[in-house]
Structure formats: structure tokens, C-alpha cells
Design an enzyme around this catalytic site. Structure first.
Site, PDB file in Angstrom:
ATOM      1  N   ILE A 109      34.916  35.081  43.511  1.00  0.00           N
ATOM      2  CA  ILE A 109      36.070  34.790  44.348  1.00  0.00           C
ATOM      3  C   ILE A 109      36.874  36.035  44.725  1.00  0.00           C
ATOM      4  O   ILE A 109      37.750  35.946  45.567  1.00  0.00           O
ATOM      5  CB  ILE A 109      37.011  33.778  43.666  1.00  0.00           C
ATOM      6  CG1 ILE A 109      37.394  34.253  42.267  1.00  0.00           C
ATOM      7  CG2 ILE A 109      36.361  32.416  43.615  1.00  0.00           C
ATOM      8  CD1 ILE A 109      38.445  33.402  41.624  1.00  0.00           C
ATOM      9  N   ASP A 110      36.563  37.176  44.126  1.00  0.00           N
ATOM     10  CA  ASP A 110      37.414  38.337  44.388  1.00  0.00           C
ATOM     11  C   ASP A 110      36.734  39.579  44.950  1.00  0.00           C
ATOM     12  O   ASP A 110      37.419  40.488  45.388  1.00  0.00           O
ATOM     13  CB  ASP A 110      38.194  38.714  43.129  1.00  0.00           C
ATOM     14  CG  ASP A 110      39.671  38.960  43.433  1.00  0.00           C
ATOM     15  OD1 ASP A 110      40.105  38.607  44.543  1.00  0.00           O
ATOM     16  OD2 ASP A 110      40.376  39.515  42.586  1.00  0.00           O
ATOM     17  N   PRO A 111      35.406  39.700  44.952  1.00  0.00           N
ATOM     18  CA  PRO A 111      34.804  40.843  45.642  1.00  0.00           C
ATOM     19  C   PRO A 111      35.127  40.804  47.140  1.00  0.00           C
ATOM     20  O   PRO A 111      35.225  39.736  47.744  1.00  0.00           O
ATOM     21  CB  PRO A 111      33.302  40.652  45.405  1.00  0.00           C
ATOM     22  CG  PRO A 111      33.228  39.868  44.133  1.00  0.00           C
ATOM     23  CD  PRO A 111      34.395  38.934  44.195  1.00  0.00           C
TER      24      PRO A 111
END
Length: 350
Positions: A109-111
Site C-alpha cells: 500500500i505504500d511503495p
């Protein structure tokens, strides 16, 4: 890493894990998923045998689930494939040896953007699905318009028919509750629904059926950065939230605790029964653009000294492991010998 783990007195990873384990024991329907093994393993090694026994039971009951399973949630734009495999192996090997579990759902969910090689690696690692978030805002809007925020990703490989997985683009940015709706971290545990919030939330959920192939299931991920540090408050709100719609069936939605694994199983059964055909993708989700003229690509070239150090360390580690492997196949050392001699190096590189 240390700052996030023990930093702020209230909002840190150690407290989140401590609190969640207590909250899960209070209601067998409650669930929680955890990703980065760097943090979990650090926390696990601090626990008493009794706490570890409780955690094992929660995992057996599927109340606590591991997701993705890597030592970290690796970047996809700058990371070399050897290092991705290395850090994923490090996390999955622990989960298999400690809990005898094999994971098959990816969670990134954060790259800042998502690569086709990462999809290929996940597929070759045996993953069935991959849930992610940060894609170009125009591509996201196009997916909404066409109802194609879920697809089969077939990245280029020697066997594209075999190497593919379900790709799911999360609807909510930063996985927080929709603002102005009285759920989870937005309200105090004692607050109640007011005015038109129940109908607005129900409508918000139903509208998402336009964006995905499924006509029955919507995944609503709950939380945000460090927002589970007071997990009991969140769970109390969610318990109330679920109960409210159970007692008010005229809103025509049913809420339940779930996980990406359960969601994937549910839509798979639905698609199979309805013979649903999904759109297909072969390329990547790069570059990541948050809004017009805001490209998150500077990190491709920033911190060159750090990038060089990682490459040099990785090359050295692989050389060492090849040499140790020769000794292993000659019967001179055991796998445990290799693991003991390289583990600290592997964790540092990961």
C-alpha cells in the site's frame, strides 16, 4: 526503524502489537493483519512464552494473519530483484518455521508506483492476489469509470499463462475511514451515529460496486499510520458499526471482520460461479503521479551513496552464499550453519 518501533510514547509499533493481541482475545470475530516481519520478529523476540502461546492460538484461529510476509514492504522502482527475493525469503522462512504457514496474498500500500517485475516475482512465489494502492491518479479515475479496479496481471515472462495473479487497486487513499463518517478512528467509542451518516456510508459502499467486477463484496480497509495504537477503541467502534447494520437491514449492507485473504476467496468463488471475465494488464503502474505535475520519481536518483552501499553489500552476500552452498552440497556444513552465519547480514541488507 527503531524510531517507529519504540519512538513516540503512545504511537509506536510495539504498542500496536501489544494492544491488538489483547483486543483480539476479547472477541473471536475480530481480525487483524500484519505485514512487515522486521517489526513483528523484533516484537516476537521480546515476548514471554505465554504471550507467544496466545499469539500462536490467534494465528491458528485466523484472527491474526500475516500478509505479504516480506521482512519489509520493498520499494519497486529502485530495488534489485535479487534483494527483493532475499528479503521476501527472510520473512517467509520465519513464518513457515515458526507457524508452519505459507502466504499467498501480496500487500503493497505504500511503495510509490508498482512494477511488472514485482508482479512476476509475486506470481512465481506462489501468490494468488496482490492488493496495492499508489497508482497514477488518471489511471485510477479511468479504472473507476470502466469498473476495472480489479484485473488479471500477466507480466512478461517465459510462461505468461502460468505467471499471473489477481491485482486489486484499493479504493481509499491511505486506507483511512471516509471523512465525516462516524466509524473507527474518526469518533470516540461512546459516540453514536447521527443525522444521515448511516445512509451516506451505505451509499458510499454500494457506489463502489460500480468500480469493481464484484457485485457482492467490497473491501473496506481500516486504519492509517499508527492509528491502531489504541486498538480497543477502534474495535469497540467497529463492533458497534457492524451491530448497527445487523439491526437495521433496510440499509441493505452487511458488515463483517475480514482480511484480504478472505476477500480474495469470496470474489474468486463469485467470479467462478458467474463466469466473470476480468480485464488483463501486462505493463506496470509507473510513474506514480499523485496529481497533475506531481510525479513521485525523485527517489529514483536520490541517495546514490546508500544505493551503492546496498548494491555492493548485495553482491558480497550473494558471493558468500554461493561459496557456502558449495560446502553445503559437499556435506561439510548444514543449512543451519549457513543461516546462522548470514542472518544478521541478510536482515541488515533487507
Amino acid at each position: 526503524m527503531e524510531e517507529y518501533y519504540v519512538g513516540n510514547l503512545d504511537k509506536n509499533v510495539r504498542r500496536i502489537l501489544n494492544e491488538v493481541v489483547v483486543s483480539l482475545q476479547k472477541n473471536s470475530k475480530r481480525r487483524f493483519v500484519y505485514v512487515e516481519q522486521l517489526y513483528f520478529q523484533t516484537w516476537w523476540n521480546e515476548q514471554t512464552q505465554e504471550t507467544q502461546r496466545i499469539v500462536r492460538k490467534l494465528i491458528q484461529n485466523s484472527q491474526l494473519e500475516f500478509l505479504n510476509g516480506g521482512y519489509v514492504m520493498n520499494d519497486e522502482g529502485c530495488t534489485y530483484y535479487d534483494d527483493i527475493i532475499e528479503q521476501m525469503t527472510l520473512g517467509h522462512r520465519f513464518i513457515k518455521s515458526e507457524f508452519n504457514q505459507t502466504l499467498n496474498i501480496g500487500w503493497h500500500i505504500d511503495p510509490f508506483g508498482h512494477s511488472a517485475p514485482q508482479a512476476r516475482l509475486f506470481s512465481e512465489m506462489g501468490f494468488d492476489a496482490w492488493l496495492f494502492e499508489r497508482i497514477d491518479y488518471e489511471e485510477f479515475e479511468e479504472g473507476k469509470e470502466n469498473g476495472e479496479l480489479e484485473m488479471v496481471w500477466r507480466p512478461e515472462s517465459y510462461n505468461r499463462e502460468k505467471n499471473n495473479l489477481l491485482a486489486h487497486v484499493n479504493f481509499m487513499k491511505y486506507y483511512k475511514a471516509p471523512f465525516s463518517y462516524c466509524i473507527t478512528v474518526i469518533c470516540d467509542p461512546d459516540s453514536e451515529f447521527v443525522h444521515d451518516r448511516p445512509s451516506r456510508y451505505a451509499e458510499w459502499i454500494k457506489n463502489q460496486l460500480l468500480y469493481y467486477p464484484s457485485k457482492r463484496h467490497i473491501l473496506h480497509q481500516v486504519g492509517g499510520d499508527f492509528e491502531w495504537y489504541w486498538s480497543e477503541k477502534n474495535y469497540i467502534n467497529l463492533d458497534k458499526f457492524i451491530e448497527f447494520y445487523e439491526k437495521n437491514p433496510h440499509y441493505n449492507i452487511k458488515l463483517q471482520y475480514s482480511t484480504p485473504r478472505l476477500y480474495t476467496q469470496a470474489i474468486y468463488e463469485e467470479f467462478k460461479a458467474n463466469k466473470t471475465t476480468l480485464p488483463e494488464k501486462v505493463d506496470d503502474f509507473f510513474p506514480y503521479r499523485y496529481e497533475p505535475n506531481v510525479y513521485w520519481t525523485g527517489y529514483f536518483t536520490s541517495k546514490p551513496h546508500l544505493k551503492r552501499s546496498i548494491r555492493e553489500a548485495s553482491s558480497y552476500l550473494q558471493s558468500v552464499k554461493k561459496l557456502l552452498s558449495k560446502f553445503y552440497f559437499q556435506g561439510k556444513i548444514s543449512f543451519k550453519d549457513i543461516d546462522n552465519s548470514t542472518h544478521s547480514f541478510e536482515t541488515a541488507l533487507s
